[in-house]
Design a protein around this motif. Structure first.
Motif, PDB file in Angstrom:
ATOM      1  N   VAL A  93    -108.003 -22.070 -12.084  1.00 37.07           N
ATOM      2  CA  VAL A  93    -107.941 -21.926 -10.630  1.00 37.07           C
ATOM      3  C   VAL A  93    -107.226 -23.161 -10.081  1.00 37.07           C
ATOM      4  CG1 VAL A  93    -109.253 -21.603  -8.500  1.00 37.07           C
ATOM      5  CG2 VAL A  93    -110.156 -20.727 -10.663  1.00 37.07           C
ATOM      6  N   ARG A  94    -106.289 -22.935  -9.164  1.00 35.69           N
ATOM      7  CA  ARG A  94    -105.529 -24.057  -8.596  1.00 35.69           C
ATOM      8  C   ARG A  94    -105.596 -24.035  -7.072  1.00 35.69           C
ATOM      9  NH1 ARG A  94    -102.070 -25.924 -12.740  1.00 35.69           N
ATOM     10  NH2 ARG A  94    -101.775 -24.383 -14.397  1.00 35.69           N
ATOM     11  N   ASN A  95    -105.795 -25.216  -6.504  1.00 35.77           N
ATOM     12  CA  ASN A  95    -105.768 -25.387  -5.045  1.00 35.77           C
ATOM     13  C   ASN A  95    -104.561 -26.198  -4.584  1.00 35.77           C
ATOM     14  OD1 ASN A  95    -108.368 -24.091  -4.514  1.00 35.77           O
ATOM     15  ND2 ASN A  95    -109.235 -25.829  -5.641  1.00 35.77           N
ATOM     16  N   ILE A  96    -104.073 -27.054  -5.467  1.00 38.87           N
ATOM     17  CA  ILE A  96    -102.980 -27.993  -5.162  1.00 38.87           C
ATOM     18  C   ILE A  96    -102.062 -27.998  -6.379  1.00 38.87           C
ATOM     19  CG2 ILE A  96    -102.473 -30.471  -4.860  1.00 38.87           C
ATOM     20  CD1 ILE A  96    -105.176 -30.750  -3.430  1.00 38.87           C
ATOM     21  N   ALA A  97    -100.759 -28.055  -6.163  1.00 34.45           N
ATOM     22  CA  ALA A  97     -99.832 -28.033  -7.297  1.00 34.45           C
ATOM     23  C   ALA A  97     -99.954 -29.309  -8.126  1.00 34.45           C
ATOM     24  CB  ALA A  97     -98.399 -27.865  -6.804  1.00 34.45           C
ATOM     25  N   ALA A  98    -100.080 -29.137  -9.438  1.00 36.80           N
ATOM     26  CA  ALA A  98    -100.142 -30.253 -10.380  1.00 36.80           C
ATOM     27  C   ALA A  98     -99.879 -29.687 -11.774  1.00 36.80           C
ATOM     28  CB  ALA A  98    -101.513 -30.941 -10.334  1.00 36.80           C
TER      29      ALA A  98
END
Ligand code: TMP
Length: 242
Positions: A93-98
């Motif tokens: 799950v991703r909330n911010i690009a990294a």
């Protein structure tokens, strides 16, 4: 009483049998690996710290209605868990690009995503845990459409709970990886661990992009102070109510 038998040794944990076939003992190791074990090392006290963090987070999630494999923590680096058949998917799950999202799409590190995204990777070290398409996931029979639907819903709900929890710790939850298993009744349970090994966590009290990293990226990217970052996460997590 039968002697515990080592059932499985992974990169970060060892699973042992117990007298009860429905219960396993999960022992957290200090070993750290990255890039599919091409980079190896030891993070002193990681087993104990990750076990404490994962215990707290599993208890929090259970209290919020998420079914998990966690039973109890008989020793600082040991967790008793319900025996499950692990679904061979890494649910990210991703909330911010990294991380790989930034590398593969060119989205700048730190770009907030318009909404959380869920990705499925094939849990297969020999293949390097590749990103799956839905068609590939179904082609390989890794889960049924109904199970994928449930995993997606659970992952997003867990994200909501963990974003709020970590925010109270003054930590931003950038992204994380979950694993799930099926119990004897084929019910889906959250399994494995949630810890700085499996999450990207940024310290809200630090503006500097390298200083703010509180997770395994410190080890992956040789940023130093790995142990103290894990320790800081543990202290902030354990200071919160379950
Ligand atoms: P990624 O950006 O490298 O794809 O990683 C996404 C998230 O998943 C990040 O929080 C780290 C976690 N992760 C694992 O827990 N295990 C892994 O093997 C990989 C590649 C990532």
């Amino acid at each position: 009483m039968s002697a515990p038998e080592k059932l499985y040794e992974g990169k970060a944990k060892i699973l042992y049998s117990t007298d009860d076939p429905d219960i396993l003992l999960s022992c957290f190791k200090d070993d750290a690996t990255a890039f599919n074990a091409q980079k190896r090392g030891v993070i002193t006290d990681k087993g104990r710290m990750n076990c404490a963090i994962a215990t707290h987070l599993f208890q929090k999630l259970a209290a919020m209605g998420i079914p998990t494999h966690f039973i109890d923590q008989p020793a600082p680096n040991q967790m008793r868990v319900k025996a499950v058949k692990i679904i061979p998917l890494e649910v990210v799950v991703r909330n911010i690009a990294a991380g790989s999202l930034s590398q593969q799409t060119g989205l700048a590190l730190g770009t907030p995503l318009p909404q959380p995204m869920v990705e499925f990777y094939y849990k297969n070290d020999a293949l390097g845990d590749p990103l799956l398409t839905r068609d590939r996931l179904f082609l390989l029979n890794l889960a049924t459409p109904d199970q994928v639907e449930q995993l997606q819903t659970l992952a997003l709900r867990i994200n909501q709970i963990l974003i709020a929890f970590f925010h109270q710790c003054q930590i931003t939850l950038v992204d994380f990886k979950l694993e799930f298993g099926l119990d004897a009744q084929e019910q889906i349970l959250l399994a494995d661990e949630i810890s700085p090994d499996t999450c990207r966590l940024w310290n809200q009290l630090e503006a500097d992009p390298e200083q703010r990293v509180m997770d395994k990226d410190r080890f992956r990217r040789d940023l130093g102070n790995v142990e103290s970052a894990y320790q800081q996460v543990m202290e902030r997590v354990l200071a919160q109510a379950v």
